[in-house]
Design a protein around this motif. Structure first.
Motif, PDB file in Angstrom:
ATOM      1  N   GLU A  44      40.438 -60.033 -62.817  1.00 35.01           N
ATOM      2  CA  GLU A  44      39.771 -61.277 -62.443  1.00 35.01           C
ATOM      3  C   GLU A  44      40.643 -62.105 -61.501  1.00 35.01           C
ATOM      4  OE1 GLU A  44      37.111 -64.477 -64.838  1.00 35.01           O
ATOM      5  OE2 GLU A  44      39.027 -63.962 -65.742  1.00 35.01           O
ATOM      6  N   HIS A  45      41.917 -62.223 -61.811  1.00 36.34           N
ATOM      7  CA  HIS A  45      42.828 -62.993 -60.961  1.00 36.34           C
ATOM      8  C   HIS A  45      43.012 -62.329 -59.597  1.00 36.34           C
ATOM      9  CE1 HIS A  45      44.763 -64.918 -64.787  1.00 36.34           C
ATOM     10  NE2 HIS A  45      43.527 -65.320 -64.569  1.00 36.34           N
ATOM     11  N   LEU A  46      43.126 -61.001 -59.583  1.00 31.88           N
ATOM     12  CA  LEU A  46      43.207 -60.292 -58.301  1.00 31.88           C
ATOM     13  C   LEU A  46      41.953 -60.536 -57.463  1.00 31.88           C
ATOM     14  CD1 LEU A  46      44.633 -56.851 -59.499  1.00 31.88           C
ATOM     15  CD2 LEU A  46      45.783 -58.443 -57.953  1.00 31.88           C
ATOM     16  N   THR A  47      40.802 -60.510 -58.118  1.00 36.30           N
ATOM     17  CA  THR A  47      39.535 -60.754 -57.419  1.00 36.30           C
ATOM     18  C   THR A  47      39.508 -62.165 -56.838  1.00 36.30           C
ATOM     19  OG1 THR A  47      38.387 -59.218 -58.886  1.00 36.30           O
ATOM     20  CG2 THR A  47      37.018 -60.753 -57.636  1.00 36.30           C
ATOM     21  N   TRP A  48      39.901 -63.133 -57.622  1.00 40.08           N
ATOM     22  CA  TRP A  48      39.923 -64.523 -57.139  1.00 40.08           C
ATOM     23  C   TRP A  48      40.836 -64.656 -55.930  1.00 40.08           C
ATOM     24  CZ3 TRP A  48      40.995 -67.606 -62.278  1.00 40.08           C
ATOM     25  CH2 TRP A  48      39.888 -67.510 -63.132  1.00 40.08           C
ATOM     26  N   PHE A  49      42.036 -64.039 -56.008  1.00 42.44           N
ATOM     27  CA  PHE A  49      42.989 -64.142 -54.906  1.00 42.44           C
ATOM     28  C   PHE A  49      42.438 -63.498 -53.640  1.00 42.44           C
ATOM     29  CE2 PHE A  49      46.408 -62.662 -52.230  1.00 42.44           C
ATOM     30  CZ  PHE A  49      47.144 -63.823 -52.058  1.00 42.44           C
ATOM     31  N   THR A  50      41.938 -62.271 -53.770  1.00 40.65           N
ATOM     32  CA  THR A  50      41.412 -61.570 -52.601  1.00 40.65           C
ATOM     33  C   THR A  50      40.218 -62.310 -52.018  1.00 40.65           C
ATOM     34  OG1 THR A  50      42.185 -59.474 -53.512  1.00 40.65           O
ATOM     35  CG2 THR A  50      40.564 -59.348 -51.744  1.00 40.65           C
ATOM     36  N   ALA A  51      39.320 -62.767 -52.866  1.00 43.87           N
ATOM     37  CA  ALA A  51      38.146 -63.506 -52.390  1.00 43.87           C
ATOM     38  C   ALA A  51      38.579 -64.736 -51.594  1.00 43.87           C
ATOM     39  CB  ALA A  51      37.266 -63.924 -53.567  1.00 43.87           C
ATOM     40  N   GLU A  52      39.504 -65.498 -52.133  1.00 45.93           N
ATOM     41  CA  GLU A  52      39.953 -66.715 -51.438  1.00 45.93           C
ATOM     42  C   GLU A  52      40.658 -66.381 -50.137  1.00 45.93           C
ATOM     43  OE1 GLU A  52      42.682 -70.699 -52.199  1.00 45.93           O
ATOM     44  OE2 GLU A  52      41.896 -69.604 -53.933  1.00 45.93           O
ATOM     45  N   SER A  53      41.541 -65.382 -50.162  1.00 40.25           N
ATOM     46  CA  SER A  53      42.260 -65.060 -48.931  1.00 40.25           C
ATOM     47  C   SER A  53      41.350 -64.451 -47.875  1.00 40.25           C
ATOM     48  CB  SER A  53      43.455 -64.140 -49.229  1.00 40.25           C
ATOM     49  OG  SER A  53      43.038 -62.935 -49.781  1.00 40.25           O
ATOM     50  N   PHE A  54      40.220 -63.875 -48.300  1.00 33.98           N
ATOM     51  CA  PHE A  54      39.256 -63.310 -47.355  1.00 33.98           C
ATOM     52  C   PHE A  54      38.210 -64.334 -46.900  1.00 33.98           C
ATOM     53  CE2 PHE A  54      39.501 -58.451 -48.317  1.00 33.98           C
ATOM     54  CZ  PHE A  54      40.834 -58.452 -47.974  1.00 33.98           C
ATOM     55  N   GLY A  55      38.365 -65.587 -47.285  1.00 35.41           N
ATOM     56  CA  GLY A  55      37.455 -66.627 -46.805  1.00 35.41           C
ATOM     57  C   GLY A  55      36.379 -67.023 -47.792  1.00 35.41           C
ATOM     58  N   GLY A  56      36.508 -66.586 -49.039  1.00 33.20           N
ATOM     59  CA  GLY A  56      35.536 -66.933 -50.079  1.00 33.20           C
ATOM     60  C   GLY A  56      35.960 -68.166 -50.852  1.00 33.20           C
ATOM     61  N   PRO A  57      35.397 -68.354 -52.035  1.00 32.79           N
ATOM     62  CA  PRO A  57      35.684 -69.532 -52.852  1.00 32.79           C
ATOM     63  C   PRO A  57      37.179 -69.664 -53.172  1.00 32.79           C
ATOM     64  CG  PRO A  57      33.893 -68.234 -53.803  1.00 32.79           C
ATOM     65  CD  PRO A  57      34.459 -67.432 -52.682  1.00 32.79           C
ATOM     66  N   ASP A  58      37.620 -70.889 -53.359  1.00 34.09           N
ATOM     67  CA  ASP A  58      39.039 -71.162 -53.608  1.00 34.09           C
ATOM     68  C   ASP A  58      39.373 -71.196 -55.108  1.00 34.09           C
ATOM     69  OD1 ASP A  58      37.816 -73.549 -54.300  1.00 34.09           O
ATOM     70  OD2 ASP A  58      39.243 -74.803 -53.195  1.00 34.09           O
ATOM     71  N   ARG A  59      38.747 -70.330 -55.856  1.00 31.08           N
ATOM     72  CA  ARG A  59      38.914 -70.333 -57.308  1.00 31.08           C
ATOM     73  C   ARG A  59      40.353 -70.034 -57.734  1.00 31.08           C
ATOM     74  NH1 ARG A  59      34.989 -67.662 -61.873  1.00 31.08           N
ATOM     75  NH2 ARG A  59      35.991 -68.758 -63.585  1.00 31.08           N
ATOM     76  N   PHE A  60      41.047 -69.145 -57.045  1.00 35.34           N
ATOM     77  CA  PHE A  60      42.431 -68.847 -57.407  1.00 35.34           C
ATOM     78  C   PHE A  60      43.274 -70.115 -57.341  1.00 35.34           C
ATOM     79  CE2 PHE A  60      46.775 -67.536 -56.931  1.00 35.34           C
ATOM     80  CZ  PHE A  60      46.891 -66.488 -57.823  1.00 35.34           C
ATOM     81  N   THR A  61      43.144 -70.843 -56.253  1.00 37.40           N
ATOM     82  CA  THR A  61      43.913 -72.076 -56.085  1.00 37.40           C
ATOM     83  C   THR A  61      43.528 -73.102 -57.145  1.00 37.40           C
ATOM     84  OG1 THR A  61      44.236 -71.715 -53.722  1.00 37.40           O
ATOM     85  CG2 THR A  61      44.360 -74.001 -54.500  1.00 37.40           C
ATOM     86  N   GLY A  65      46.547 -71.684 -59.089  1.00 37.20           N
ATOM     87  CA  GLY A  65      47.520 -72.263 -58.169  1.00 37.20           C
ATOM     88  C   GLY A  65      48.501 -71.217 -57.660  1.00 37.20           C
ATOM     89  N   PHE A  66      49.009 -71.449 -56.474  1.00 34.70           N
ATOM     90  CA  PHE A  66      49.886 -70.463 -55.845  1.00 34.70           C
ATOM     91  C   PHE A  66      51.206 -70.307 -56.591  1.00 34.70           C
ATOM     92  CE2 PHE A  66      52.484 -68.455 -52.565  1.00 34.70           C
ATOM     93  CZ  PHE A  66      51.611 -67.469 -52.140  1.00 34.70           C
ATOM     94  N   ALA A  67      51.660 -71.366 -57.243  1.00 34.89           N
ATOM     95  CA  ALA A  67      52.909 -71.266 -58.015  1.00 34.89           C
ATOM     96  C   ALA A  67      52.805 -70.174 -59.082  1.00 34.89           C
ATOM     97  CB  ALA A  67      53.247 -72.609 -58.646  1.00 34.89           C
ATOM     98  N   HIS A  68      51.605 -69.980 -59.612  1.00 38.59           N
ATOM     99  CA  HIS A  68      51.394 -68.905 -60.593  1.00 38.59           C
ATOM    100  C   HIS A  68      51.737 -67.550 -59.983  1.00 38.59           C
ATOM    101  CE1 HIS A  68      49.452 -66.460 -63.683  1.00 38.59           C
ATOM    102  NE2 HIS A  68      48.852 -65.820 -62.713  1.00 38.59           N
ATOM    103  N   LEU A  69      51.291 -67.334 -58.761  1.00 39.21           N
ATOM    104  CA  LEU A  69      51.543 -66.068 -58.077  1.00 39.21           C
ATOM    105  C   LEU A  69      53.041 -65.857 -57.853  1.00 39.21           C
ATOM    106  CD1 LEU A  69      49.964 -63.704 -56.891  1.00 39.21           C
ATOM    107  CD2 LEU A  69      49.975 -64.890 -54.711  1.00 39.21           C
ATOM    108  N   ILE A  70      53.724 -66.903 -57.462  1.00 37.53           N
ATOM    109  CA  ILE A  70      55.177 -66.811 -57.282  1.00 37.53           C
ATOM    110  C   ILE A  70      55.838 -66.463 -58.613  1.00 37.53           C
ATOM    111  CG2 ILE A  70      57.275 -68.119 -56.754  1.00 37.53           C
ATOM    112  CD1 ILE A  70      55.564 -69.679 -54.674  1.00 37.53           C
TER     113      ILE A  70
END
Length: 146
Positions: A44-61, A65-70
């Motif tokens: 689910e988190h991978l999907t949110w990240f890819t969707a947002e980075s590909f121009g979709g909804p900003d659900r990951f952010t 939040g990006f700090a989570h990814l770091i």
């Protein structure tokens, strides 16, 4: 211009892609060190990240939040072999899930993977905050699809 998100087929298609990739990563002998046990929300988190980075909804952010990814990449010490294998398995998952095969889309995905895995690798090796990659938000990936 159509976004990568729309061209890929939106959330449903990206979720299928991430499921296929994650199954491969968890089972792979090279990546198993980085994916030792399946995590319930990882796809689910991978999907949110890819969707947002590909121009979709900003659900990951909004949700993580990006700090989570770091933080999840800190101290993983990702090797070159692991980084390259990640890309290889992801590209295989693209084929296996019927993602668009046109050259502009595939090149955009390849460049996104190359950039993202290099950021993750740098962050995984950082011993101090100063050694982290300066990226602090989900990158919005663009492409030439005219």
């Amino acid at each position: 211009m159509t976004s990568l998100y729309e061209h890929a087929g939106g959330d449903e298609a990206l979720h299928r892609l991430e499921e296929a990739f994650y199954a491969k990563a968890v089972a792979d002998p090279v990546l198993k060190v980085q994916f030792p046990v399946p995590r319930q929300h990882h796809v689910e988190h991978l999907t949110w990240f890819t969707a947002e980075s590909f121009g979709g909804p900003d659900r990951f952010t909004r949700e993580l939040g990006f700090a989570h990814l770091i933080n999840v990449h800190r101290h993983l010490d990702i090797t070159d072999e692991q980084r390259e294998r990640f890309v290889q398995l992801y590209l295989e998952a693209l084929d296996e899930t019927g993602m668009p095969e046109d050259h502009p889309f595939r090149e955009a995905v390849r460049s996104h993977l190359d950039f993202g895995t290099r950021v993750a690798q740098q962050n995984s090796r950082a011993t101090t905050d100063d050694e982290l990659h300066p990226l602090r938000e989900v990158p919005r990936w663009t492409w030439e699809n005219d």
